[in-house]
Design an enzyme around this catalytic site. Structure first.
Site, PDB file in Angstrom:
ATOM      1  N   HIS A  96       0.852  -1.185   0.000  1.00 32.37           N
ATOM      2  CA  HIS A  96       0.000   0.000   0.000  1.00 32.37           C
ATOM      3  C   HIS A  96       0.893   1.242   0.000  1.00 32.37           C
ATOM      4  O   HIS A  96       2.005   1.205   0.522  1.00 32.37           O
ATOM      5  CB  HIS A  96      -0.849  -0.075   1.283  1.00 32.37           C
ATOM      6  CG  HIS A  96      -1.853   0.999   1.408  1.00 32.37           C
ATOM      7  ND1 HIS A  96      -1.666   2.080   2.222  1.00 32.37           N
ATOM      8  CD2 HIS A  96      -3.053   1.163   0.836  1.00 32.37           C
ATOM      9  CE1 HIS A  96      -2.718   2.875   2.129  1.00 32.37           C
ATOM     10  NE2 HIS A  96      -3.574   2.334   1.301  1.00 32.37           N
TER      11      HIS A  96
ATOM     12  N   SER B   5      -7.896   5.997  -0.186  1.00 31.11           N
ATOM     13  CA  SER B   5      -8.623   4.806   0.236  1.00 31.11           C
ATOM     14  C   SER B   5      -8.291   3.605  -0.636  1.00 31.11           C
ATOM     15  O   SER B   5      -8.221   3.711  -1.861  1.00 31.11           O
ATOM     16  CB  SER B   5     -10.125   5.128   0.197  1.00 31.11           C
ATOM     17  OG  SER B   5     -10.830   4.138  -0.498  1.00 31.11           O
ATOM     18  N   LYS B   6      -8.056   2.479   0.039  1.00 34.97           N
ATOM     19  CA  LYS B   6      -7.735   1.247  -0.676  1.00 34.97           C
ATOM     20  C   LYS B   6      -8.865   0.892  -1.642  1.00 34.97           C
ATOM     21  O   LYS B   6      -8.636   0.281  -2.665  1.00 34.97           O
ATOM     22  CB  LYS B   6      -7.571   0.090   0.314  1.00 34.97           C
ATOM     23  CG  LYS B   6      -6.339   0.214   1.174  1.00 34.97           C
ATOM     24  CD  LYS B   6      -6.124  -1.039   2.000  1.00 34.97           C
ATOM     25  CE  LYS B   6      -5.207  -0.691   3.157  1.00 34.97           C
ATOM     26  NZ  LYS B   6      -4.886  -1.792   4.032  1.00 34.97           N
ATOM     27  N   ARG B   7     -10.069   1.212  -1.253  1.00 31.50           N
ATOM     28  CA  ARG B   7     -11.221   0.828  -2.053  1.00 31.50           C
ATOM     29  C   ARG B   7     -11.415   1.735  -3.269  1.00 31.50           C
ATOM     30  O   ARG B   7     -11.651   1.277  -4.360  1.00 31.50           O
ATOM     31  CB  ARG B   7     -12.481   0.875  -1.168  1.00 31.50           C
ATOM     32  CG  ARG B   7     -13.201  -0.423  -1.093  1.00 31.50           C
ATOM     33  CD  ARG B   7     -14.349  -0.439  -0.087  1.00 31.50           C
ATOM     34  NE  ARG B   7     -14.439   0.705   0.804  1.00 31.50           N
ATOM     35  CZ  ARG B   7     -15.182   1.783   0.574  1.00 31.50           C
ATOM     36  NH1 ARG B   7     -15.923   1.848  -0.515  1.00 31.50           N
ATOM     37  NH2 ARG B   7     -15.220   2.773   1.443  1.00 31.50           N
ATOM     38  N   LYS B   8     -11.289   3.058  -3.022  1.00 33.91           N
ATOM     39  CA  LYS B   8     -11.667   4.002  -4.081  1.00 33.91           C
ATOM     40  C   LYS B   8     -10.532   4.404  -5.008  1.00 33.91           C
ATOM     41  O   LYS B   8     -10.788   4.802  -6.141  1.00 33.91           O
ATOM     42  CB  LYS B   8     -12.209   5.288  -3.436  1.00 33.91           C
ATOM     43  CG  LYS B   8     -13.549   5.121  -2.788  1.00 33.91           C
ATOM     44  CD  LYS B   8     -14.125   6.499  -2.457  1.00 33.91           C
ATOM     45  CE  LYS B   8     -14.746   6.496  -1.082  1.00 33.91           C
ATOM     46  NZ  LYS B   8     -14.830   7.779  -0.450  1.00 33.91           N
TER      47      LYS B   8
END
Ligand code: GLU
Length: 550
Positions: free
Chosen positions: A49, A296-299
């Site tokens: 990340h 954000s990891k998701r977005k």
């Protein structure tokens, strides 16, 4: 044996060692005064990340600046969330970005160093030894509460508008006796081990965060879990044991841990360990419709470091960009030391952003263009090929078919005082250099509106006869200027500007005609150099093709 000793034996009968054994096994490091020992402690629960890379950079450079050690430790206590290849992805990623690792996991499968094992799952006996010692001293105890019981307590606390948690009168098993525990264990009841916290909410602790400055918080009074029912330590406990035994001097980690500092300070004190310096790194932020939020990891695709590699960003450029967001004085230093490695920069944790630095891709592009402009053509060749090999094999084949030719292509407007500054990422190179390669070149003979087809043809016909690849840039342009008046164009731009009605255009316009004919583009770096690399035959072929198709 007293009651506490009996309890310790009951709970951890298999543990025969004592903390003294480990204290002797892992003696203090022999490092010069002031050397800082830092680490990152990633969990292999996903890809590398951006936040982890950033933390690794901050830790690495802090160790480097002080002549210390930077090591990696794998926090794999959450087996459920672990992904296969997680360690490789993280460590290989750090290696790819040139973050050198002195100790710990240096690759996905290789550990080095005297303070290991560096993977928490291999350290179970160590944690259990220290827990046993705490129980023997009456500083920790078993808790048999089920999840449902804890949930019920929480609901009551919420109902009474009280702070939730396992503390004070809510700490049900705090005074459990040996006999009671024995009966429950004999009945097959699972248990966790909790710290018997000596703290009080009323007291304040003050600590100096090396990034955020002075912080005041209430003392911890929670009897938090040290060892879970499966015998695996919590983050809090493993952090204290590992960073003590590995002699970490500076714990520089994400600021989501800041609220846990009272727990950690208390643990270090109870265990009799020297408290390390803490520095909490603010997350990298992103501007989203004017509002600032965490990446954000998701977005956000850029949350995964792989994004940068796939996009073709050079790893050295990404690191230099991250340095600009890590240290507010890095850019000034860079201007004064344009050719030095960032590793020479004297990093100071106090210059880090406290509120969270903003990730700005345009800035990354800017940093990248400047850095790639400084690379030699040989270096560009190596890095471009490395990237293409992995992410664009077709382009790789084109680049390596005739390596000497490709190196000459890449040398156009490079290795000079004012090099071209167009490339920000390797994925753009295919487009920039396409006209040099037969497989990629797409001819285009669309001329600027102000130039009549006949004039373009007449110019190219004249030019074809006089072109000589041996001409230097000046000679090359003077040949264009000589042809200009013959077809009604001004040789000098000045002349044209003084009386535009008198001319159809100027020599610069004609060089555009030539440029389009030879490269299919209106804008390119130094055309004279490009034509030399393409070679006379290829240039004449393209010029003839243009004459026939305009
Ligand atoms: N495993 C923890 C995390 O990934 C490590 C935090 C630390 O650096 O201590 O957040």
């Amino acid at each position: 044996m007293n009651e506490n000793e009996l309890m310790a034996e009951l709970l951890l009968p298999d543990i025969k060692k004592t903390p003294e054994f480990y204290e002797a096994l892992y003696p203090a490091r022999k490092l010069p005064e002031g050397a800082r020992v830092t680490r990152i402690a990633p969990s292999p629960t996903g890809y590398l990340h951006l936040g982890t890379l950033f933390a690794a950079l901050v830790n690495r450079i802090t160790a480097t600046t002080s002549g210390g050690i930077f090591y990696t430790r794998i926090e794999d206590t959450d087996k459920k969330r672990e992904i296969e290849g997680g360690i490789d992805d993280i460590i290989d990623g750090l290696n790819r970005f040139g973050i050198s690792i002195d100790e710990g996991f240096v690759s996905g499968s290789q550990e080095t160093g005297e303070y290991g094992p560096y993977k928490q799952s291999a350290r179970a006996e160590i944690y259990r030894t220290y827990v046993k010692a705490l129980i023997q001293k009456g500083l920790a105890y078993p808790c048999f509460c089920t999840a449902e019981e804890l949930d019920q307590t929480r609901k009551i606390q919420e109902g009474e508008k009280l702070r939730t948690g396992y503390y004070g009168k809510w700490a049900k098993h705090r005074d459990i006796t040996y006999e009671q525990a024995k009966a429950l264990i004999n009945g097959g009841k699972p248990f966790v081990v909790r710290l018997k916290s000596p703290g009080s909410e009323e007291n304040k602790i003050i600590f100096e965060d090396v990034i955020k400055g002075k912080i005041e918080m209430p003392e911890n009074d929670e009897d938090f879990v040290l060892l879970k029912s499966d015998g695996i330590p919590t983050y809090h406990f493993a952090h204290a044991i590992d960073d003590h035994l590995m002699h970490t001097t500076h714990v520089l980690r994400g600021d989501e841990w800041i609220s846990s500092v009272p727990k950690h300070i208390q643990l270090f004190k109870i265990l009799g360990f020297k408290i390390p310096k803490y520095g909490h790194i603010s997350p990298i932020m992103k501007s989203d419709n004017g509002a600032k939020r965490k990446i954000s990891k998701r977005k956000d695709p850029e949350a995964a470091v792989r994004f940068f590699a796939e996009q073709g960003y050079d790893s050295e450029c990404v690191i230099n960009y991250l340095m600009t967001i890590a240290a507010s004085d890095f850019e000034d230093w860079r201007r004064a030391n344009p050719d030095e490695s960032y590793k020479k920069f004297k990093f100071n944790l106090k210059k880090m952003s406290v509120s969270g630095a903003l990730f700005d891709e345009n800035k990354l592009i800017d940093v990248s263009k400047n850095m790639i402009a400084k690379l030699s053509s040989g270096e560009v060749f190596t890095r471009l090929c490395e990237w293409a090999k992995e992410f664009d094999p077709e382009f790789y084949a084109v680049l390596t078919e005739d390596a000497d030719y490709t190196k000459r292509v890449l040398a156009v407007d490079r290795d000079v005082a004012k090099p071209r500054k167009d490339i920000a990422k390797w994925s753009e190179a295919k487009e920039y250099f396409a006209y040099f390669f037969e497989d990629l070149y797409k001819p285009c003979v669309e001329m600027p509106e102000n130039i009549a087809a006949n004039d373009a043809k007449a110019f190219l016909t004249e030019y074809k006869a006089v072109y000589d690849p041996a001409d230097d840039r000046q000679e090359w342009f003077s040949k264009i200027k000589e042809i200009a008046p013959k077809i009604g164009f001004a040789a000098e731009t000045k002349e044209y500007k003084a009386d535009p009605d008198k001319f159809k255009g100027h020599a610069g316009d004609l060089s555009t005609v030539l440029r389009i004919s030879v490269t299919g583009r209106r804008n390119t770096p130094d055309l004279c150099g490009i034509m030399q690399v393409l070679g006379k035959d290829e240039c004449i072929k393209r010029i003839e093709n243009a004459i026939n198709s305009i």
